[in-house]
Design a protein around this motif. Structure first.
Motif, PDB file in Angstrom:
ATOM      1  N   TYR A   8       0.935  -1.332  -0.064  1.00 19.32           N
ATOM      2  CA  TYR A   8       0.118  -0.223   0.012  1.00 19.32           C
ATOM      3  C   TYR A   8       1.068   1.082   0.145  1.00 19.32           C
ATOM      4  CZ  TYR A   8      -4.450  -2.977   1.110  1.00 19.32           C
ATOM      5  OH  TYR A   8      -5.459  -3.199   0.610  1.00 19.32           O
ATOM      6  N   GLU A 112      -7.364   0.299  -6.311  1.00 23.24           N
ATOM      7  CA  GLU A 112      -5.813   1.254  -5.468  1.00 23.24           C
ATOM      8  C   GLU A 112      -6.221   1.725  -4.292  1.00 23.24           C
ATOM      9  OE1 GLU A 112      -3.243   2.912  -8.433  1.00 23.24           O
ATOM     10  OE2 GLU A 112      -1.864   0.586  -8.646  1.00 23.24           O
ATOM     11  N   ALA A 115      -5.672   1.287  -0.460  1.00 14.66           N
ATOM     12  CA  ALA A 115      -4.523   1.326  -0.345  1.00 14.66           C
ATOM     13  C   ALA A 115      -4.772   2.206   1.391  1.00 14.66           C
ATOM     14  CB  ALA A 115      -3.627   1.696  -1.187  1.00 14.66           C
TER      15      ALA A 115
END
Length: 141
Positions: A8, A112, A115
């Motif tokens: 992350y 994403e 993250a």
């Protein structure tokens, strides 16, 4: 540090150091400033939305901490090409994830942007993470 967290951090670092969407967008037809007064982050979000409500392009300019910049860049990666209501739905999931209220299935949809899930444990950073998303919400309403 878990492998997951290192992964992350890599995503956030990449989007902060090389933000693909951080540039001017002269033909944007929706523009809004977003400001986080508590830490001085500010972005100007620029979207180009066509007549059918599809977000054709997007960009942002401004200054702020790594989290606000990376989060705005990731958000634009996700919403370009979507209809406005789809972008708003992702925003809703993102904001609920930050509050710790989203399901794992929903977080998976955020790709994403997932993250930023651990930000919920760092209250001072939450406003940084949500700056771009809140700005987009206001812009598309």
């Amino acid at each position: 540090m878990s492998d997951n967290r290192a992964f992350y951090n890599e995503i956030l670092t990449e989007h902060n150091l090389r933000p693909y969407h951080k540039h001017d967008l002269p033909d944007a037809n929706l523009v809004l400033d977003g400001v986080n007064p508590s830490c001085g982050d500010h972005i100007t979000l620029k979207l180009k939305v066509d007549d059918s409500g599809i977000i054709e392009d997007g960009a942002f300019v401004g200054d702020g901490c790594a989290i606000s910049q990376a989060s705005a860049d990731i958000m634009l990666d996700m919403i370009i090409g979507l209809k406005k209501d789809e972008a708003m739905r992702l925003s809703d999931i993102f904001l609920r994830m930050i509050k710790g209220e989203a399901t794992d299935e929903e977080i998976d949809e955020l790709d994403e942007a997932g993250a930023l899930k651990d930000i919920s444990h760092m209250p001072a950073r939450v406003k940084c993470a949500v700056l771009g998303w809140h700005t987009m919400d206001e812009l598309l309403k």
